[in-house]
Design an enzyme around this catalytic site. Sequence first.
Site, mmCIF file in Angstrom:
data_model
loop_
_atom_site.group_PDB
_atom_site.id
_atom_site.type_symbol
_atom_site.label_atom_id
_atom_site.label_comp_id
_atom_site.label_asym_id
_atom_site.label_seq_id
_atom_site.Cartn_x
_atom_site.Cartn_y
_atom_site.Cartn_z
ATOM 1 N N LYS C 63 -53.206 46.871 24.283
ATOM 2 C CA LYS C 63 -52.785 48.273 24.098
ATOM 3 C C LYS C 63 -53.887 49.045 23.378
ATOM 4 C CE LYS C 63 -48.773 50.723 22.095
ATOM 5 N NZ LYS C 63 -47.535 50.538 21.317
ATOM 6 N N SER C 138 -43.478 52.599 23.306
ATOM 7 C CA SER C 138 -44.736 53.226 23.571
ATOM 8 C C SER C 138 -45.742 52.342 24.320
ATOM 9 C CB SER C 138 -45.367 53.696 22.261
ATOM 10 O OG SER C 138 -45.586 52.587 21.413
ATOM 11 N N SER C 162 -41.140 49.275 20.445
ATOM 12 C CA SER C 162 -42.047 49.682 21.520
ATOM 13 C C SER C 162 -42.580 48.586 22.417
ATOM 14 C CB SER C 162 -43.244 50.411 20.915
ATOM 15 O OG SER C 162 -42.819 51.616 20.332
#
Lengths: 99, 473, 468
Positions: C63, C138, C162
């Site tokens: 990420k 997210s 997330s």
Amino acid sequence: MSIGRDDVRHVAKLAELAVPEEELERLVSQLNRIVDYVAQLDRLPAERMVDAFLPGPASVALREDVPGPVPLARPPAELAPEFAEGFFLVPRHGAMEDA
Amino acid sequence: MAWETVIGLEVHVQLRTRTKMFCACRTSFGDPPNSNVCPVCLGLPGALPVPNAEAIRLAARAAMALGCTVHETSVFARKNYFYPDLPKGYQISQFDRPLATGGSVAFESPERGRVEVGITRLHVEEDAGKLLHDRFPAKTAVDLNRAGIPLAEIVSEPDLRSPAEARAYLTTLRQILVYAGVSECSMEQGSLRVDANLSIRRAGDTRLGTKTEVKNMNSFANVERALEAERARQAALVEAGERVHQVTLLFNAGTGQLKPIRSKQESHDYRYFPDPDLPPLVLAPGWIAEQRAALPELPDARRSRLERSFGIPAYDARVITSEAPLAGYFEAVVAAGVEPKTAANWVMGDVMTSFNEAGSFPVPAARLAALVGLVRDGVVSHQAAKRVYGEMAQLSDGDPRAVAERLGLVQVSDQGALAGWVDEVLSAHPAEVARFRGGETKLMGFFVGQVMKRSQGKADPKGVQPVLQTRLK
Amino acid sequence: MTAAAEQGGRGAATARDVGRALRSAESLNAVLHWSQELLDAEGARVDAMAAPGSLAGMPIAVKDNIVTVEQPTTCASRILEGYVSPYTATAVNRLRDAGAIVAAKTNLDEFAMGSSTEHSAWGRVKHPLDPDRVPGGSSGGSAALVAAGVVPAALGSETGGSVRQPASFCGVVGVKPSYGRVSRYGLVAFGSSLDAISVFGRTVDHASRVLAAMSGPDPLDATTVDRPPMRVPEPLPDLRGLRIGLPQEYFPDDLHPGVAAAMERVKDRIRELGAELREVSLPHSAYAVPTYYIVAPAEAAANLARYDGVRYGPRKVGPEGDFRAVYRATRGEGFGPEVRRRILVGTYVLSAGYYDAYYTKAQQARALIADDFRRGFDSGLDFLLTPTTPTPAFRAGEKTEDPVAMYLADIFVCAVNLSGLPALSLPVGRSEGLPVGAQLIAPFFGEERLLAAAATLERVIAADAEVR
């Protein structure tokens, strides 16, 4: 608790965030929505002096006072938007003096 | 109008560590800008703080040296504001759970005798970077070498009553912290900084007036000057029927003037909250006891001990202990065999002069002891010894007797030589001899002086007198 | 093996395969930075290692709020456009030491603030099974890549669910370790007391291996807990002897019918495996989302104060032309609307006069929520079972008008972050073609047993089957 335009302007100033006037109204209503939502916690009885809840270690582990090699793959000069003679540069504020 | 001045001081000292408060960058002074930096003190994305054990040790010792209670649990807090010298946009400090509270500093006030000033708190925090406003046109230059250096903030109660007192307090505070070995405490190098709060009130009033903050004073003398200027300013305002407003003022040492800072943010809302990157600082009682045991002897204690153990006067003890190294030197000289009062005189005189100039002792204690021994044995006179000391201070390692000989200052104690000069003097002054024998015994001084003159100062005065006594019978 | 793959070792082959897969998955918009050059360099590095390591050349997407030296880290924000970190996160270093290949930096909600990956400065991520839907957030980019089969595992981060939430939406395994289990050094901070680098895996075993390789105390992170690193657990033969709690607050009457049906099936499988299911109550559950939306923004407001255009990142200067003009313009233009909202809320709740009303209350609530879990486990429960999300993946644009509507997507996951506990989402079926996830929660530092049980359950659950 209701948040007004001045409150938003004040908080934006504290947070150094420019908020254009045309966005202000929408921001005011969105922030009110959020703050009203989280105010559910009012239902909890008031308590003085509450310690912060931190899930990690109960006490902080300290580091011995030994210098290490500089752990940067590239120097500050390569990161900075404006850099000269070893210094980061920013535009000067009128009221600043060498203190 | 009789105004009472109320002053409180906030002192920041840099702790003598090798690395910064929350990262392993060096703390050395004077390195090229932004060379002692890393992700943590640059405030790069993803970096995290890890506290320096030595900084905590030194801060705890400082707190104890100031008579504070060191708390077993204290908490790091974020102090949030924006400024170019603050990389993270917050400073890691301590807020409502500081490391230590409740101490005091006793000192001699120039006006009120012995005064005790309360220490409200001592906490640890990280220093900000350095800004230079005049190096580049229309720009401010930022150097983050200093960002993250460990600081102890020491806040006094508003117990000071005059600018002169503030200066005396600072002198004593500095002395204690240097003795404790926690900081260099040099205002010139920036390892000790002072912010002052001052208000005035009618004599006898118990409420506090509005206080102002005074910053940017770079010496203890300037602290006194700045506070005198501020006191006068506030008195003039109030006497003209106006109110004192809460402002922050910068002192300009060149002009002696105070200038208000154009308000940065209306009032400072620092939005303190406990730093979630740092669990609580928990100090075991055993560890705290260890730090107390490791505290060096502090100025007051050392002064009393020197008075008691060596029987030197209080004044001497105070002067000698004004700097820890001086006191150490004194004890070394006594240990090497010099009589304490004699040692005290030397230390308060020539030794202190050279220490104040050079910051060190050019003549090792053992060498001084040897020199004093020469005086005691009559090899050199006291006057001559001061000249020998001066010469030895120039050389890196000089033997006192050799230096005295080279300077031609070795006294003559040889009986034969003394007798020779005595005979010469007595035969040159027969009238005075007759008068002495007739009862004017105070002429002895005259004869001794003449012998010294005839021997060009080389005769040992202590040996001259007995020879004269014998000859004059 | 193809002729091409025979040239070079397995690492080189993996690099080529992953490159091909990334190109074919471009339409998902799941990736912010990747290059064949870097992939090849990773492959070569792994091939040159003396021993394959526990991850043996596994390609892992990362990420883009986890810093790496070789590629930019933007956190999907204009304020970090072009920023290349001069250091790499501890977790990534450990994965590389274990023989992993860093495949790409994935798209996310800006600064990890969001539940749909619609708040990225570089466009939203599309759900691999339905491009009109969101993958969750997210960590939507990492979830999508694993679900699309591009990589078998990916790193995400959790502050309020997330990884588990997008794992549930995308039909992959998502595991959040205990707070303090994996170093946060190099994870761009959002909510420091909540943040945890977490893992997506095609299977529980993939996730376990990645977690084990990353875990363990780090002297650079004072919030890591000083306990030995996690080991990859053996799956259990069955779940006999285990007691699994069903918190009633997580099974409302109006639960989406597809999710409800999936949970019934899971309960059946669990009973078949020999575990006992027990009703339990976590009475302060309703406070979790409001508490989260005080604590996280407050910490975020401080954590994002460093983005000021002074030392790194692009700089804008406002009309006044002084240093404050740099701050206000850089931050005003560089942060997206969701991030700005959260900074303002966070600043507000910490500001003078409001701290006790909000922040102090939130700490109180947080302690009560954590206490609910502890009492639940102390009463003799090994795990808790809940749905991961109240619904399957929603449509893009459905929740962006009302910020609070988006927050409610986290209703089943964020209490876990507030308490610092380990938890995972396991894909357990499809509802009208969309994946549904079930959540298992374990006591603090109990992830080894959690993963063992999950691996056992995984074997008997038909994750791709329709539930009704």
